[in-house]
Design an enzyme around this catalytic site. Sequence first.
Site, short mmCIF file in Angstrom:
data_model
loop_
_atom_site.label_atom_id
_atom_site.label_comp_id
_atom_site.label_asym_id
_atom_site.label_seq_id
_atom_site.Cartn_x
_atom_site.Cartn_y
_atom_site.Cartn_z
N SER A 151 52.95 35.07 7.89
CA SER A 151 53.21 36.56 8.64
C SER A 151 52.34 37.58 8.06
CB SER A 151 54.64 36.76 8.31
OG SER A 151 55.51 35.66 9.29
N TYR A 152 51.94 37.44 6.86
CA TYR A 152 51.08 38.43 6.33
C TYR A 152 49.93 38.75 7.23
CZ TYR A 152 49.14 41.98 3.11
OH TYR A 152 48.65 43.20 2.51
N HIS A 181 59.04 37.78 -3.45
CA HIS A 181 57.84 37.91 -2.61
C HIS A 181 58.28 38.07 -1.04
CE1 HIS A 181 54.33 35.51 -0.75
NE2 HIS A 181 53.69 36.31 -1.44
N THR A 214 62.09 34.29 -5.16
CA THR A 214 61.59 35.57 -5.72
C THR A 214 61.49 36.70 -4.79
OG1 THR A 214 59.17 35.17 -5.00
CG2 THR A 214 60.00 33.79 -6.96
N1 LIG Z 1 57.12 32.83 2.32
C1 LIG Z 1 56.54 33.10 3.71
C2 LIG Z 1 55.16 33.33 4.01
N2 LIG Z 1 54.19 33.47 2.92
C3 LIG Z 1 53.01 33.49 3.05
C4 LIG Z 1 52.29 34.77 3.49
O1 LIG Z 1 52.83 35.33 4.78
C5 LIG Z 1 50.91 34.79 3.39
O2 LIG Z 1 50.37 33.71 4.45
C6 LIG Z 1 50.51 34.48 1.96
O3 LIG Z 1 51.03 35.51 1.04
C7 LIG Z 1 48.83 34.61 1.95
O4 LIG Z 1 48.38 35.81 2.51
N3 LIG Z 1 54.85 33.70 5.01
C8 LIG Z 1 55.89 33.45 6.28
O5 LIG Z 1 55.34 33.78 7.19
N4 LIG Z 1 57.21 33.22 6.11
C9 LIG Z 1 57.58 32.82 4.86
O6 LIG Z 1 58.86 32.36 4.70
C1 LIG Z 2 58.79 34.83 1.74
C2 LIG Z 2 58.10 33.94 0.88
O1 LIG Z 2 57.04 34.18 0.32
C3 LIG Z 2 59.00 32.84 -0.03
O2 LIG Z 2 59.59 32.26 0.97
C4 LIG Z 2 58.35 32.18 -0.81
O3 LIG Z 2 59.28 31.57 -1.84
P1 LIG Z 2 59.46 31.93 -3.27
O4 LIG Z 2 59.90 33.33 -3.53
O5 LIG Z 2 60.60 30.93 -3.77
O6 LIG Z 2 58.34 31.68 -4.07
#
Ligand SMILES: Nc1c(NC[C@H](O)[C@H](O)[C@H](O)CO)[nH]c(=O)[nH]c1=O
Ligand SMILES: CC(=O)[C@@H](O)COP(=O)(O)O
Length: 160
Positions: free
Chosen positions: A65-66, A96, A94
């Site tokens: 998504s980022y 994140h 976390t």
């Molecule tokens: N945890 C989720 C992510 N994490 C990945 C980030 O979006 C991104 O691709 C990474 O940090 C590299 O830049 N993305 C989602 O779409 N959904 C999640 O639950």
């Molecule tokens: C949204 C995220 O990046 C998340 O799902 C990643 O999982 P975690 O917080 O357990 O590393």
Amino acid sequence: MATANHNLSNYDKSTIPNAKDFRFGIVVSEWNTEVTEGLYNGALEALLDCGATQDHITRWNVPGSYELIYGSKKMLQQNVDVVIAIGCVIQGETKHFDFVCQGVTQGIKDLNILYDKPTIFCVLTDNTMQQSLERSGGKHGNKGTEAAITAIKMVALNQK
Ligand SMILES: Nc1c(NC[C@H](O)[C@H](O)[C@H](O)CO)[nH]c(=O)[nH]c1=O
Ligand SMILES: CC(=O)[C@@H](O)COP(=O)(O)O
């Protein structure tokens, strides 16, 4: 009104402009594909139901998504009238989750300021996979459908 009290798939076709000549870019995140594919299918079905043609719909995938921010920016530079950004962010262990959600939200907001074409925010930010499944074709409808209708309405607004 919470989603629980509003089905995301409901629309009155008689109130939606015909999308026959509208050009759509759809950028889809590859995280949680069981959800994002459901969102994409909901959006595609609604666009076609409202008169859009398949040859006027362009799909790109991005890793997460980022990356919807950069992918949508590049899509906006193509021959499209609107971009639909599709993603599903689910809370993990976390913080994140918070940073990804804030980042993509602010990034897509910025695109709507910087470009004279809309980018539709079709990103689920849920606590659980169950919540996401319920909002991508489950009991609460499909946010992809909602995003498609929003996209059509915004293109019509931009062409006034
Ligand atoms: N945890 C989720 C992510 N994490 C990945 C980030 O979006 C991104 O691709 C990474 O940090 C590299 O830049 N993305 C989602 O779409 N959904 C999640 O639950
Ligand atoms: C949204 C995220 O990046 C998340 O799902 C990643 O999982 P975690 O917080 O357990 O590393």
